[in-house]
Scaffold this motif. Structure first.
Motif, PDB file in Angstrom:
ATOM      1  N   VAL A 170      -1.973  78.943  22.076  1.00  0.00           N
ATOM      2  CA  VAL A 170      -1.204  79.916  22.851  1.00  0.00           C
ATOM      3  C   VAL A 170      -2.131  80.763  23.713  1.00  0.00           C
ATOM      4  CG1 VAL A 170       0.360  81.893  22.690  1.00  0.00           C
ATOM      5  CG2 VAL A 170       0.638  79.949  21.126  1.00  0.00           C
ATOM      6  N   ALA A 171      -3.233  81.243  23.115  1.00  0.00           N
ATOM      7  CA  ALA A 171      -4.195  82.037  23.885  1.00  0.00           C
ATOM      8  C   ALA A 171      -4.824  81.209  24.999  1.00  0.00           C
ATOM      9  CB  ALA A 171      -5.278  82.579  22.948  1.00  0.00           C
ATOM     10  N   LEU A 172      -5.156  79.953  24.696  1.00  0.00           N
ATOM     11  CA  LEU A 172      -5.762  79.085  25.710  1.00  0.00           C
ATOM     12  C   LEU A 172      -4.768  78.763  26.819  1.00  0.00           C
ATOM     13  CD1 LEU A 172      -8.187  77.442  26.640  1.00  0.00           C
ATOM     14  CD2 LEU A 172      -7.402  75.562  25.171  1.00  0.00           C
ATOM     15  N   ALA A 173      -3.491  78.584  26.474  1.00  0.00           N
ATOM     16  CA  ALA A 173      -2.465  78.301  27.485  1.00  0.00           C
ATOM     17  C   ALA A 173      -2.316  79.463  28.454  1.00  0.00           C
ATOM     18  CB  ALA A 173      -1.127  77.994  26.809  1.00  0.00           C
ATOM     19  N   CYS A 174      -2.385  80.707  27.960  1.00  0.00           N
ATOM     20  CA  CYS A 174      -2.312  81.877  28.847  1.00  0.00           C
ATOM     21  C   CYS A 174      -3.536  81.956  29.762  1.00  0.00           C
ATOM     22  CB  CYS A 174      -2.190  83.153  28.020  1.00  0.00           C
ATOM     23  SG  CYS A 174      -0.623  83.320  27.145  1.00  0.00           S
ATOM     24  N   ALA A 175      -4.703  81.603  29.219  1.00  0.00           N
ATOM     25  CA  ALA A 175      -5.906  81.576  30.041  1.00  0.00           C
ATOM     26  C   ALA A 175      -5.788  80.505  31.125  1.00  0.00           C
ATOM     27  CB  ALA A 175      -7.129  81.325  29.165  1.00  0.00           C
ATOM     28  N   LEU A 176      -5.244  79.349  30.752  1.00  0.00           N
ATOM     29  CA  LEU A 176      -5.028  78.270  31.734  1.00  0.00           C
ATOM     30  C   LEU A 176      -4.081  78.720  32.837  1.00  0.00           C
ATOM     31  CD1 LEU A 176      -4.708  75.073  29.502  1.00  0.00           C
ATOM     32  CD2 LEU A 176      -6.265  75.350  31.431  1.00  0.00           C
ATOM     33  N   ALA A 177      -2.996  79.398  32.446  1.00  0.00           N
ATOM     34  CA  ALA A 177      -2.036  79.877  33.441  1.00  0.00           C
ATOM     35  C   ALA A 177      -2.667  80.903  34.374  1.00  0.00           C
ATOM     36  CB  ALA A 177      -0.819  80.483  32.735  1.00  0.00           C
ATOM     37  N   THR A 178      -3.594  81.688  33.877  1.00  0.00           N
ATOM     38  CA  THR A 178      -4.293  82.677  34.707  1.00  0.00           C
ATOM     39  C   THR A 178      -5.159  81.984  35.752  1.00  0.00           C
ATOM     40  OG1 THR A 178      -4.336  84.250  32.865  1.00  0.00           O
ATOM     41  CG2 THR A 178      -5.892  84.626  34.664  1.00  0.00           C
ATOM     42  N   VAL A 179      -5.887  80.965  35.329  1.00  0.00           N
ATOM     43  CA  VAL A 179      -6.738  80.214  36.260  1.00  0.00           C
ATOM     44  C   VAL A 179      -5.892  79.445  37.260  1.00  0.00           C
ATOM     45  CG1 VAL A 179      -8.423  78.337  36.428  1.00  0.00           C
ATOM     46  CG2 VAL A 179      -8.619  80.038  34.607  1.00  0.00           C
ATOM     47  N   ASP A 180      -4.701  79.013  36.809  1.00  0.00           N
ATOM     48  CA  ASP A 180      -3.840  78.159  37.621  1.00  0.00           C
ATOM     49  C   ASP A 180      -3.084  78.920  38.695  1.00  0.00           C
ATOM     50  OD1 ASP A 180      -3.206  75.477  37.989  1.00  0.00           O
ATOM     51  OD2 ASP A 180      -1.270  75.698  37.019  1.00  0.00           O
ATOM     52  N   GLY A 181      -3.147  80.247  38.679  1.00  0.00           N
ATOM     53  CA  GLY A 181      -2.528  80.993  39.771  1.00  0.00           C
ATOM     54  C   GLY A 181      -1.374  81.873  39.401  1.00  0.00           C
ATOM     55  N   ASP A 182      -1.006  81.974  38.130  1.00  0.00           N
ATOM     56  CA  ASP A 182       0.076  82.870  37.709  1.00  0.00           C
ATOM     57  C   ASP A 182       1.370  82.635  38.467  1.00  0.00           C
ATOM     58  OD1 ASP A 182      -2.454  85.288  37.822  1.00  0.00           O
ATOM     59  OD2 ASP A 182      -1.776  84.245  36.035  1.00  0.00           O
ATOM     60  N   GLY A 183       1.933  81.532  38.330  1.00  0.00           N
ATOM     61  CA  GLY A 183       3.188  81.323  39.046  1.00  0.00           C
ATOM     62  C   GLY A 183       3.523  79.874  39.226  1.00  0.00           C
ATOM     63  N   GLY A 184       2.602  78.981  38.935  1.00  0.00           N
ATOM     64  CA  GLY A 184       2.899  77.567  39.029  1.00  0.00           C
ATOM     65  C   GLY A 184       3.720  77.108  37.846  1.00  0.00           C
TER      66      GLY A 184
END
Length: 266
Positions: free
Chosen positions: A207-221
């Motif tokens: 879960v923590a890694l998924a949020c980090a991934l979403a942050t790198v991915d642009g917050d909205g994809g």
């Protein structure tokens, strides 16, 4: 102040209702406990008359089915899709704007994501408490202000570094509050306590890694597959994740590990 208190009471009430529903489910007329042989008195507390017990079991089943239908509707976003991991800027927006809405989104997403991972792990009957995620959100705001203040102002390698630090911080805070415990084996039995730390890490790290991934991915994809990726990566690096979480400086060790993973993940 009153608004925040009411929100805390509402979240804690939801947790108590979820716990109660777990007990209710064990009294369904079609539950394994109901089908247990009469020689197993520990399966379920008996009723005076079999007819009353059957009637109660069917009533409980109807109530549980209605709760299941309502839960299915509540767990959907307004757009109709299931909840997914979002970037940290969505949960901790700059300034004080939409603070309560961001906190609600955080704990609801965390609850849904952790429940999903727990179900995939198959760790018995685990009760997840949403109130713990409200405490995690508050702790992140209190202890990680310098990191959160940089959200929206970094890019490239700096963004990966920040996402790794925040992902590590989130995992540390989640582990500190342990949002779940094992449910009792039978109704009204004493609670058996929490799950093993290694199981907790295996459920919370994706879960923590998924949020980090979403942050790198642009917050909205589209984040529908971020949790799947995070689970696969955690499984592949679980020994290193466990070592980092149990090290002398978990935040620093997890940050270094997450930074490597984020730099090589799509």
């Amino acid at each position: 102040m009153l608004r925040a208190t009411s929100e805390d009471m509402r979240v804690n009430l939801k947790d108590r209702l979820r716990d109660m529903r777990h007990v209710v489910r064990q009294y369904r007329h079609d539950s394994p406990a109901a089908a247990a042989p009469a020689a197993a008195p520990q399966a379920r507390p008996p009723f005076p008359f079999r007819e009353i017990e059957d009637l109660f079991g069917h009533a409980v089943s109807t109530f549980d089915d209605a709760m299941a239908m309502a839960q299915t509707l509540v767990r959907r976003t307004p757009a109709g899709g299931a909840r997914t991991a979002k970037g940290f800027i969505a949960y901790f927006p700059p300034g004080a704007r939409d603070g309560l809405a961001a906190e609600r989104a955080f704990r609801r997403d965390m609850y849904a994501l952790v429940c999903t991972v727990v179900a995939r792990r198959g760790i018995g009957a685990v009760l997840v408490h949403e109130a713990a995620f409200a405490a995690v959100h508050a702790a992140m705001l209190q202890h990680r202000k310098p990191l959160l203040a940089r959200l929206g102002r970094v890019d490239g390698a700096e963004k990966i570094s920040l996402a790794a630090q925040l992902g590590a911080a989130l995992l540390v805070e989640l582990l500190a509050r342990r949002p779940f415990r094992l449910a009792p084996a039978r109704p009204f039995a004493p609670a058996p306590g929490g799950i093993a730390r290694s199981d907790a890490i295996a459920c919370l790290a994706p879960v923590a890694l998924a949020c980090a991934l979403a942050t790198v991915d642009g917050d909205g994809g589209d984040g529908s597959d971020l949790l799947d990726i995070a689970v696969l990566v955690t499984d592949a690096r679980l020994e290193r994740v466990l070592h980092a979480c149990n090290g002398a400086n978990p935040h620093a060790e997890l940050t270094a590990l997450f930074a490597v993973l984020l730099a090589h993940l799509p």
